[in-house]
Design a protein around this motif. Structure first.
Motif, PDB file in Angstrom:
ATOM      1  N   ILE A 381     -14.434  -6.253   2.913  1.00 49.65           N
ATOM      2  CA  ILE A 381     -13.993  -4.855   2.996  1.00 49.65           C
ATOM      3  C   ILE A 381     -12.642  -4.715   2.299  1.00 49.65           C
ATOM      4  N   GLY A 382     -12.493  -3.678   1.483  1.00 54.14           N
ATOM      5  CA  GLY A 382     -11.209  -3.352   0.861  1.00 54.14           C
ATOM      6  C   GLY A 382     -10.697  -2.029   1.406  1.00 54.14           C
ATOM      7  N   VAL A 383      -9.387  -1.817   1.291  1.00 55.90           N
ATOM      8  CA  VAL A 383      -8.820  -0.563   1.796  1.00 55.90           C
ATOM      9  C   VAL A 383      -7.715  -0.078   0.859  1.00 55.90           C
ATOM     10  N   VAL A 384      -7.717   1.233   0.593  1.00 51.92           N
ATOM     11  CA  VAL A 384      -6.665   1.881  -0.195  1.00 51.92           C
ATOM     12  C   VAL A 384      -6.038   2.958   0.688  1.00 51.92           C
ATOM     13  N   PHE A 385      -4.749   2.830   0.954  1.00 55.37           N
ATOM     14  CA  PHE A 385      -4.067   3.779   1.828  1.00 55.37           C
ATOM     15  C   PHE A 385      -3.512   4.963   1.041  1.00 55.37           C
ATOM     16  N   GLN A 386      -3.133   6.006   1.800  1.00 56.67           N
ATOM     17  CA  GLN A 386      -2.662   7.246   1.187  1.00 56.67           C
ATOM     18  C   GLN A 386      -1.339   7.061   0.460  1.00 56.67           C
ATOM     19  N   ASP A 387      -0.393   6.371   1.088  1.00 58.56           N
ATOM     20  CA  ASP A 387       0.954   6.245   0.532  1.00 58.56           C
ATOM     21  C   ASP A 387       1.175   4.825   0.035  1.00 58.56           C
ATOM     22  N   PRO A 388       1.118   4.595  -1.280  1.00 61.83           N
ATOM     23  CA  PRO A 388       1.277   3.226  -1.786  1.00 61.83           C
ATOM     24  C   PRO A 388       2.658   2.652  -1.521  1.00 61.83           C
ATOM     25  N   ALA A 389       3.682   3.515  -1.457  1.00 61.70           N
ATOM     26  CA  ALA A 389       5.036   3.017  -1.218  1.00 61.70           C
ATOM     27  C   ALA A 389       5.146   2.365   0.152  1.00 61.70           C
ATOM     28  N   ALA A 390       4.369   2.884   1.126  1.00 61.35           N
ATOM     29  CA  ALA A 390       4.424   2.346   2.483  1.00 61.35           C
ATOM     30  C   ALA A 390       3.465   1.172   2.677  1.00 61.35           C
ATOM     31  N   SER A 391       2.463   1.035   1.819  1.00 57.29           N
ATOM     32  CA  SER A 391       1.448  -0.008   2.026  1.00 57.29           C
ATOM     33  C   SER A 391       1.680  -1.251   1.178  1.00 57.29           C
ATOM     34  N   LEU A 392       2.686  -1.235   0.287  1.00 58.35           N
ATOM     35  CA  LEU A 392       3.012  -2.404  -0.523  1.00 58.35           C
ATOM     36  C   LEU A 392       4.293  -3.046  -0.009  1.00 58.35           C
ATOM     37  N   ASN A 393       4.303  -4.370   0.118  1.00 59.70           N
ATOM     38  CA  ASN A 393       5.487  -5.080   0.595  1.00 59.70           C
ATOM     39  C   ASN A 393       6.582  -5.005  -0.464  1.00 59.70           C
ATOM     40  N   PRO A 394       7.724  -4.372  -0.154  1.00 56.23           N
ATOM     41  CA  PRO A 394       8.760  -4.185  -1.181  1.00 56.23           C
ATOM     42  C   PRO A 394       9.419  -5.485  -1.630  1.00 56.23           C
ATOM     43  N   ARG A 395       9.228  -6.562  -0.867  1.00 59.28           N
ATOM     44  CA  ARG A 395       9.869  -7.843  -1.208  1.00 59.28           C
ATOM     45  C   ARG A 395       8.969  -8.741  -2.049  1.00 59.28           C
ATOM     46  N   PHE A 396       7.727  -8.331  -2.252  1.00 66.27           N
ATOM     47  CA  PHE A 396       6.786  -9.116  -3.048  1.00 66.27           C
ATOM     48  C   PHE A 396       6.701  -8.558  -4.465  1.00 66.27           C
ATOM     49  N   PRO A 397       6.728  -9.405  -5.495  1.00 66.37           N
ATOM     50  CA  PRO A 397       6.393  -8.906  -6.826  1.00 66.37           C
ATOM     51  C   PRO A 397       4.924  -8.513  -6.876  1.00 66.37           C
ATOM     52  N   ILE A 398       4.565  -7.695  -7.868  1.00 61.42           N
ATOM     53  CA  ILE A 398       3.222  -7.129  -7.937  1.00 61.42           C
ATOM     54  C   ILE A 398       2.139  -8.220  -7.962  1.00 61.42           C
ATOM     55  N   GLY A 399       2.398  -9.291  -8.682  1.00 55.03           N
ATOM     56  CA  GLY A 399       1.416 -10.385  -8.734  1.00 55.03           C
ATOM     57  C   GLY A 399       1.101 -10.930  -7.357  1.00 55.03           C
TER      58      GLY A 399
END
Length: 603
Positions: A381-399
């Motif tokens: 199962i995959g999930v895409v949330f409404q607000d990407p700024a809140a669902s991505l860890n700000p301390r991790f690079p994109i990779g």
């Protein structure tokens, strides 16, 4: 037609404009150098006219509007002339600006909860504006506040005066903000994205109210929005901004039906149009729903979900809901705020339990899975949330953000993960250089592409997408939808797509499920539900959705009003008693600032 920004006469000489910008330039001084936010624009708003200022994030729309209120930060340098009526703002001191705000110009903000003070009653906030400008005091102010609430269509106004903002719905809060804006009978109202946070039916009511306001009070309105359907519904004239420049201006029919500037053409081409169906962005042709599989990707039967409340009966958010998503199928789940859409999505992901009913994912009963089996199922199962700024860890690079699910599920070695991340960066049309960048270094649209790449990294068979495009500009939304459709064709995942935007659902979905107050009111193939709705609620929902073509939108608005009358409901409008119109503020009234709205009405 393309704008000529050369002005040869003062705007006030042009048929008495209530708001005018002449060669307006705004530059912000920052530690990285000067940023030119507005680059010499000229624009006028006349009494009883709605001028829509449109453009994407960063185009300078809100900065332009803030100059009319004198509310720009200290690092802003303003040149050119801004007039409200016959008053030149550059000639006003702090006291003059306080008197101007509310008396001559008022503002309706995008999010009413941030415009209203949460610790003051509605009555306190309305009477503050009246007292601040010397219009009414004591019992007279309270009576006038109740009149204002009645004017904007809020029932039982005397009772509402004693309530706090959180006790009102979003639409009622926005009506309160409009009541505050008209309390001092301003010459012009600036409405900054006044309907973005509202459901489509509430949005239609607010637009009816604003239209009634300008007709009955002859108030000029500067409407700032990125929603072309709202522009088609409301505006008399349209001005298009791009990176601080005014690139096109004309009547609504001219700009929306015969755009001249390439940017305007691209902007309009990016707007999904309810009724045009799939393939609006050249991505796919019309598709039919896939054949039903023996084991649906998602199967919900008689689902009941409740929220427990301390000392009170449980709140039933979802009541006896049954539907399924076949493998390879996109099902659009639509409804207004509070209908239970996101709650169903959480249960489908196993993030919260159901009180009763069953949730089956890819043939497995979710309630009977545990430990390793549940983890293995979640991998699919995959999930895409409404607000990407809140669902991505700000301390991790994109990779690392995209590769994290592979790390959690121990898929592949470091080299294989890196190659998979590069493959998905290519798939979502992001440069490979983004691999080592951080979320804050990307735009909103780029972050949402990262969210989609992360959701697809394990080749899921089911994707749950919760309002994945609602926070995006229209051109970014169009590119994300085009990419999403192409990825679904390529990877053949099933998708539960949660949205309140019927045009987006019309673009993507094979089938549609309509929710109201936690119950399904209608479901079926997209063509049947969106073209020939059988239920009253669905008809109202579709009738309230604006389209970006003025003539068609005018017809749809008339049909909506006819439908409301058929259902015995009133059309939202301003109820003005001719004997007691809003009073003009007393000149020279003193200013203060007790509520958040005081910044617009006098602070």
């Amino acid at each position: 037609m393309t704008t000529d920004t050369t002005i040869t006469e003062p705007a006030t000489a042009r048929s008495g404009a209530v708001l005018s910008f002449e060669d307006l330039q705004v530059t912000f001084g920052t530690e990285f150098g000067d940023v030119r936010a507005v680059k010499g624009i000229s624009l006028q708003v006349h009494p009883g006219e709605v001028v829509a200022l449109v453009g994407e994030s960063g185009s300078g729309k809100s900065v332009t509007s803030m100059t009319a209120l004198g509310l720009l930060p200290k690092n802003a340098r303003v040149s050119g002339t801004v007039r409200v009526g016959d008053k030149d703002l550059s000639r006003l001191d702090a006291r003059g600006l306080r008197t101007l705000r509310g008396n001559d110009v008022a503002m309706v903000f995008q999010e009413p909860m941030t415009a209203l003070n949460p610790v003051l009653t509605i009555g306190d906030q309305l009477t503050e504006a009246l007292q601040l400008h010397g219009i009414a005091y004591g019992k007279q102010a309270s009576a006038r506040a109740a009149e204002l609430l009645a004017m904007v269509g809020i029932p039982e106004p005397e009772r509402r005066l004693k309530q706090y903002p959180h006790e009102l719905s979003g639409g009622q809060r926005q009506r309160v903000v409009i009541a505050m804006a008209i309390s001092c009978d301003p010459k012009v109202i600036i409405a900054d994205e006044p309907t973005t946070a509202l459901d489509v039916t509430v949005q239609a009511d607010i637009l009816d109210l604003l239209r009634s306001l300008k007709d009955k009070l002859d108030t000029g309105i500067l409407l700032i929005t990125h929603n072309m359907g709202v522009v088609a519904d409301m505006a008399d004239r349209v001005a298009v901004m791009l990176k601080g420049d005014l690139v096109e201006e004309g009547t609504t029919e001219q700009v929306l039906n015969d755009p001249q500037h390439e940017y305007t053409k691209r902007l309009l081409a990016a707007v999904p149009h309810l009724g045009n169906g799939p393939g609006q962005f050249g991505s796919v042709a019309e598709v039919s729903a896939p054949a039903r599989q023996e084991a649906p990707a998602l199967d919900l039967q008689n689902l009941v979900i409740e929220y427990q409340r301390l000392g009170r009966p449980a709140f039933r958010a979802v009541d006896d809901v049954s539907f399924s998503v076949a493998q390879g199928e996109i099902v659009g789940l639509v409804g207004e705020s509070g209908s239970g859409k996101s709650t169903i999505g959480k249960v489908a992901l196993g993030l919260m339990p159901a009180v009763s009913g069953s949730v089956s994912i890819l043939g497995h009963d979710l309630a009977k899975q545990g430990g390793r089996r549940l983890k293995e199922l979640r991998r699919r199962i995959g999930v895409v949330f409404q607000d990407p700024a809140a669902s991505l860890n700000p301390r991790f690079p994109i990779g690392d953000v995209i590769a994290e699910p592979m790390v959690v599920h121990k898929v592949g070695d470091e080299k294989a993960r890196r190659e998979r991340v590069y493959e998905l960066l290519d798939a979502v049309e992001l440069p490979r250089s983004a691999f080592n960048r951080y979320p804050h270094e990307l735009s909103g649209g780029q972050r949402q592409r990262v969210s989609i790449a992360r959701a697809l990294v394990l080749d899921p068979e089911l994707l749950v997408a919760d309002e994945p495009t609602s926070a995006l500009d229209v051109s970014v939304q169009a590119s994300v939808l085009k990419m999403f459709t192409a990825l679904q064709e390529r990877y053949q995942f099933a998708c539960l797509f949660v949205s309140h935007d019927l045009a987006v659902i019309d673009t993507l979905a094979h089938r549609v499920v309509v929710l109201q107050n936690g119950r399904i009111v209608e479901q079926g193939p997209r063509e049947e539900v969106l073209r020939k709705p059988s239920e009253e609620y669905t008809r109202r929902l579709i009738a309230a959705a604006p389209v970006p073509e003025p003539g068609e939108q005018r017809r749809r608005r008339e049909e909506r009003h006819a439908l409301l009358k058929e259902l015995g409901e009133e059309v939202a409008e301003l109820h003005v008693d001719a004997a007691t119109p809003p009073s003009r503020a007393v000149p020279g009234a003193q200013g203060g600032n007790a509520s958040r709205a005081g910044g617009v009405l006098g602070g």
